[in-house]
Structures are given as structure tokens and as C-alpha cells.
Design a protein around this motif. Structure first.
Motif: not given
Length: 694
Positions: A181-187, A192-205, A266-269
């Protein structure tokens, strides 16, 4: 053609529709009229008090079967407690003249955080209650890929509270479903903080109720060592993830669990989980946050994520991850021969491969230190107490011992700090050059300074007794004081750069902005600053927790640069996992601490020259002085025109400036000194100052 009867039947079904709940305000009125508390209602409906609050504020709607039960209850109350009729308006002819129009105040440059519209796939509940107090911060564009922010806090009723007041319905009943659900529906996620970096993974608490609902135990076994524990591999949740072809990192399923599948094209899961009942949020770094309601936890963590980084573990881990996020090791470069884009080194970064330290820079356990007998670098923060016999009668008769604390001293030391980016090069009889980062074997024992000040060359403050290893900044300070330095040998790094600059800039901005939100701004006078600091934590406990987390991120991130081996299975001389990180760099840690200690000594020396006052004790970034009054303004040096003396301690809310740490009686401080204890550790009133990396 349909008959008239068929059309009327279709229209009648539309008119009837699904029975609707009364508006949120009416729900609250009916409950209050019946004399029922939100907690009692939550118990009756097998829900939580926070969920009832959400129903009555319009942040969310009940789902079956609670919806039908709630509606039946409200209908019963509505029959017993009808609303009072509104009084007819009185006639009013209006004023004879129009009142003066008040000028419109332009909106400030710093606007509240904007939240983009959610995606069509997710329908967050929209709040109808009056807007709550918002954190003022710089306007941040919302990435359309992550409209619901970087994280969500999940409660036991399947409601996910996001940053910005958004509440999502999460239908997951297992951890595997939650990840999907987190990866496909949650939005949920962050750019990323730098153009050469990676997007932050979603965090569920996960709250306690959510964790139990998803099949996790309330607590991990072994409460005294809970943070190092994890679920066993044969636990049903771990097996469930394995069957769904999800993987866990080497940390396993612990308080901070990272669940992923190998990246495709190149797509992180990957999803990060933080489990509150397992002490994912250390109370020293996140005071009181784990006990907040889910919406408030989302607010606190969301502000931190927006200003620093989406939490990825402890604040120490997040501090280290932030370094890499702002200085990614690789970037896309074009292969001139083939014309293809390939991964290449990103200038100014530490690269992708770990670099072993020089033997004197290593810890005793490190493989390069085996058999090394030439001594080790000892660049640590101050822990010094002046010899009580060197106290004057005048000092002992002063009524107050006043502690000054340097705001994020290690962060201030990281500003414009040139560090080595390459491996060490061994040089014999080098000529000292303060522009070259490295470790120098040099004899500074001949330098004699006033014993009422700590030595700037050792963390104990004692005078060196012979040749020892020092970081570049320590040797440079000896030269600055006018002494000759003649290194015997050195380990130097020729490739250099200001690796920590973006890390410093982001954390400094986060610190200053959070202090401003708490009412401590840079434009305050010194007196107003001291007054604001007395109550800033009470202004907004949630933001005070964010401030504590930012400070812990600084100290913990620097400490992680020299992470020691952990676990009972480790044996001396073996490599440990941290050594495989490019960011395992004890030389960079030594450079930061050396510069911070030198900065502290320079301020103490300038204060002594201007006022004749000497410190009673120093602990890391806290220094204690005897004072004629309880305020730092009673003893800090001033220029003839009344301004703070340049080069000495200055009060203010930015990194590197000072604030009041605490006040006690001078007799109290002297008594501790005579017992061999450090007054700076307890000047707050018994609370010890956190050491570097704690």
C-alpha cells in the motif's frame, strides 16, 4: 424508451442515497449534550480517543461496521437532544458613517508549508475544524510524486496521519500489505536532496495498536537491550514477508526495519518502518514524542523530515545518511567513447569505496592498528577542571557559578572545514602546512601556558608530556600562539575538499528556523535572548523535540564517523560492518572535534586577556565561570562602546554563539572541584551533558 415509472424510481433512489452522518460539529454537540466523554465513546465503539476526535473534527470518517453503530447512536441522541432554534436577528439600521478600513498587512516572506492536493488514488480526510497553530517555515514545493509528504503514523484503526494534517485510510492488515500500500497507493515519500542522489524512502511509523494489529509483539524480548534486538527469522511476520518476496536488511526486523525488493530499472522499492513501542524514538533525542497522539507524532517527524531528512534510524544514523544524501558518491557521466551515460565519481564526495585510516587515526580494534606502537590520535572534547589551589580568594567570594553552552559547537566547527577525501600518505620530517589535513607527530610539551586555562592540545586540559599525534587544527593553533612546530612524521591527505559544508548549511538552517519558531530569533537583544531561552521549550513542546533531534543529529552524525564494533561476537583485530562504509572516517571526526576544542580555547583566552577571568571547568561545549551575578552579561567582556568583544563568547541563537546553560552558587562549584568532579556536568541542576556521539 423507459417508462415514466422507471425514471421516477431511479430518481427516488438517488434522492434517498446512503444515510449521511451529521456534520462534525453536530456530532460533538450531541455527545456533549448526552454527557459522554470522547474516551467513553471510544470504548463503546471499540476504537481510540484520537479516532473519535478525528470524527468530530472532520479529519476522518468512520468505516463499517463502526459507521452504522455510530450513526444509530447519533440518531438516538438527536431525538433526545434536538438543536435549539436560532434566535431571530435583531434589526439594526447600520452606522451613520462607514468605519475606517484597517490597512492590510502583507503576508510575511516565510509562509506556512503548503500541501499539494492528494492523488486520485488516495482520498485523505479533510479537516473542517479551525486551523491549528502551524509551524512557520520557508515555502517548500511539494513533489507531485509524493503529495502526502515523507511519512505517515499509523494507528490501530487503519488511519495514517501524514504531515500537513492529511489523514489516509490504510486497509492493510499485514506488514506485507502495508508495504504494498505504501509503495503503490499512499503517495508518501520525499524527493532527493541532491540532483545526483536518491529519493527518500517512505517512512511508516507504527503505534502500539497498529503494531499489534499487524501481528507484531507489543515489546521485543529483553527490555534492557531492546534497541539491539530484532524479530527471530522464524517469526510469522518475517516468514510472511519472505513469502511475498520482500527482503530485510542485515539489521533484520527491529525498531527500525527497512523492507525492500531489489531495484528494477533504477526504481527503488523500499519502505522504512519505525515501531514506537519498541523504542524507535530514543527519548534523549526525541523527548516525549513517542507518547504524543499520532497526528502530533506526524507533525514532529514531518518538520524534521522537511528541514533535515526523513528519519532512517536513530538521529546518529540520520546524521550520517544526511552527509551522503547531500554529497552523493556518484553522478552520471558521459562515456566519450560510446556516448553512453555511466556512473562516475562525484567530485567533493567520499566516493563509493571505504578508505582505511592511518594507524594513529584508527581505534585499537582496527586491523591497521595491530602491532602499531607509535601512539594514537587523541582529539576529543574537553573534560577539564581547574586545580582548586589555583582559585583566587576573589573568585571564591563571587556569588554565582554561571555555565555557558556553545550552540551546536561541532556543527559550527564543520563550517568551511577542509578535510581529506583520499587515503593517507606517510611523510617523514614534513614541513607543517596548516592547509593540509592530516595527522602530525609533533612535540608540543615545551609550550607553557597559563595553568588557569586548559591546554588546547589535550582533551584533559593537561600539558603534553612529549611527542604525540595531533590533527592539523591543533598544530596550527600552536603556531597561531607563536610557537615553533617541527613535526617528526605525518600522515597527510593530498586530495581535499569541504565535504561537510552542505551538511553544515542544512543543519544550521534547520536549527535557526526551529529556534525562530520557538520565539528565539536572531534580531533579539542579548537581554531579550536570555529571556526567550528561559521559556522557548514551553512555547511548543513538539518543536522543542525537533530542536533536540537536530542537536542529536549533529553530535550523533559526527560520532558515527568513528563507530566502534558492536555485539558480543566481535573479536579484536576483525573488521566490523561500519568499516565498509566510505563514511567511516575517524580523521574527519578528529578534525571537527579538534577545531571545536581550539575554538573554545581561543574564546577562553580572549576572555581572560580582556577581563582577567578564567574558567572553573569545561566539559565539551560547556564552560563555567565565577560571576558577580547570575547572568552571562555580568562577566562577559565588552568593547568600549558596550558591544560584545570580538573573539570572545557572544550570546545568540545561531551555531557557535553561546547561551546560558545554568547557574549555581560558586561554593557549590568549588566543592565539586575539590572532590575532583566537573561542575560543568551538573550546572543545569544535576543533568549530565551528553558526550559526543551519545
Amino acid at each position: 424508451m423507459p417508462s415514466e415509472e422507471e425514471l421516477f424510481a431511479a430518481v427516488d433512489s438517488l434522492l434517498e442515497g446512503e444515510p449521511q452522518l451529521p456534520p462534525p460539529a453536530e456530532r460533538a454537540r450531541l455527545r456533549e449534550a448526552a454527557g459522554v466523554t470522547q474516551a467513553r465513546l471510544a470504548t463503546a465503539l471499540k476504537s481510540t480517543t484520537q479516532t473519535v476526535k478525528n470524527w468530530e473534527s472532520g479529519r476522518s470518517e468512520p468505516r463499517p461496521p463502526r459507521r452504522q453503530a455510530y450513526m444509530r447512536l447519533l440518531e438516538g441522541w438527536a431525538a433526545k437532544y434536538p438543536p435549539e432554534p436560532e434566535p431571530l436577528p435583531e434589526t439594526f439600521p447600520g452606522p451613520a458613517t462607514q468605519p475606517p478600513v484597517e490597512p492590510v498587512t502583507p503576508a510575511p516572506a516565510s509562509a506556512p508549508v503548503s500541501v499539494a492536493e492528494p492523488t486520485a488514488a488516495v482520498r485523505p480526510s479533510v479537516s473542517r475544524r479551525p486551523p491549528a497553530k502551524k509551524t512557520v517555515t520557508k515555502s517548500v514545493a511539494v513533489d507531485p510524486r509524493f503529495p502526502n509528504g515523507p511519512l505517515a503514523v499509523l494507528d490501530g484503526d487503519g488511519q495514517a496521519y501524514c504531515f500537513g494534517g492529511i489523514v489516509l485510510d490504510c486497509p492493510a492488515t499485514t506488514i506485507a500489505q502495508l508495504v504494498d500500500w505504501t509503495l503503490t497507493e499512499s503517495g508518501i515519500g520525499a524527493a532527493r536532496l541532491h540532483r545526483n542522489g536518491k529519493d527518500s524512502d517512505p517512512l511508516i511509523v507504527l503505534t502500539l495498536a497498529a503494531a499489534v494489529k499487524l501481528g507484531l509483539p507489543e515489546r521485543l524480548e529483553g527490555a534492557e537491550a531492546r534497541r539491539s534486538l530484532r524479530l527471530p527469522e522464524d517469526h510469522p511476520v518475517v516468514k510472511q514477508l519472505t513469502r511475498a518476496k520482500w527482503k530485510l536488511t542485515k539489521r533484520g526486523f527491529g525498531p527500525w526495519a527497512r523492507i525492500y525488493r531489489p531495484a528494477k530499472a533504477g526504481h527503488r522499492q523500499c519502505v522504512q518502518l519505525a515501531i514506537l513501542p519498541w523504542d524507535a524514538l530514543d527519548t534523549r533525542a526525541w523527548p516525549g514524542v513517542a507518547d504524543l497522539e499520532p497526528a502530533d507524532v506526524a507533525r514532529v517527524l514531518g518538520v524534521y523530515a522537511q528541514r533535515v531528512i526523513t528519519p532512517r534510524g536513530s538521529t546518529a544514523v540520520s546524521g550520517l545518511e544526511l552527509m551522503t544524501a547531500l554529497r552523493p558518491p556518484t553522478r552520471a557521466v558521459k562515456n566519450e567513447a560510446t556516448g553512453e551515460w555511466v556512473s562516475g565519481h562525484n567530485p567533493g564526495s567520499l566516493g563509493t569505496e571505504p578508505v582505511d585510516p592511518a594507524p594513529p587515526e584508527a581505534t585499537l580494534e582496527h586491523p591497521v592498528a595491530r602491532g602499531w606502537t607509535g601512539g594514537f590520535l587523541d582529539e576529543e572534547a574537553y573534560q577539564w577542571v581547574r586545580d582548586p589551589q589555583l582559585l583566587s580568594d576573589e573568585e571564591c567570594l563571587l556569588p554565582c557559578a554561571v555555565g555557558l553552552d556553545i550552540n551546536t559547537a561541532f556543527l559550527a566547527a564543520a563550517a568551511r572545514l577542509v578535510v581529506g577525501l583520499s587515503g593517507p600518505e606517510h611523510v617523514r620530517r614534513p614541513v607543517f602546512d596548516k592547509k593540509i589535513p592530516g595527522s602530525w607527530l609533533v612535540d608540543l610539551s615545551h609550550i607553557e601556558l597559563d595553568p588557569r586555562l586548559p591546554s588546547p592540545f589535550t582533551p584533559s586540559g593537561r600539558r603534553p608530556t612529549g611527542p604525540a599525534w595531533y590533527q592539523t587544527h591543533t598544530v596550527a593553533y600552536a603556531a597561531e600562539l607563536g610557537y615553533d612546530v617541527a613535526p617528526i612524521e605525518a600522515f597527510l591527505r593530498r586530495e581535499t575538499g569541504a565535504f561537510l559544508d552542505p551538511w553544515h548549511d542544512r543543519l544550521k538552517t534547520a536549527y535557526v528556523d526551529t529556534m525562530a519558531d520557538l520565539g528565539v530569533t536572531k534580531d533579539l537583544t542579548e537581554t531579550a535572548f536570555l529571556a526567550a531561552m528561559e521559556q522557548h521549550k514551553q512555547a511548543d513542546p513538539g518543536l522543542a523535540a525537533v530542536l533536540a533531534a537536530i542537536k542529536a543529529t549533529v553530535k550523533g552524525g559526527i560520532g558515527k564517523l568513528r563507530e566502534r564494533p558492536q555485539g558480543r561476537h566481535y573479536r579484536d583485530g576483525e573488521r566490523w560492518p561500519a568499516l565498509e562504509r566510505p563514511t567511516w572516517r575517524p580523521d574527519i571526526r578528529a578534525a571537527v572535534i579538534s577545531k571545536a576544542r581550539v575554538n573554545m580555547h581561543r574564546k577562553m583566552l580572549n576572555t581572560a586577556k580582556a577581563t582577567g577571568r578564567y574558567p572553573l571547568a569545561v566539559l565539551s561545549d560547556c564552560v563555567v565561570y565565577a560571576s558577580p551575578g547570575p547572568s552571562p552579561l555580568d562577566f562577559l567582556p565588552r568593547t568600549p562602546d558596550g558591544k560584545p568583544l570580538p573573539g570572545s563568547f557572544r550570546l545568540g541563537p545561531t551555531p557557535g554563539l553561546a547561551k546560558l546553560e545554568g547557574v549555581q552558587e560558586t561554593a557549590w562549584a568549588v566543592d565539586l572541584m575539590e572532590q575532583g568532579l566537573n561542575p560543568a556536568r551538573h550546572i543545569k541542576g544535576g543533568d549530565a551533558v551528553l558526550e559526543d556521539g551519545e
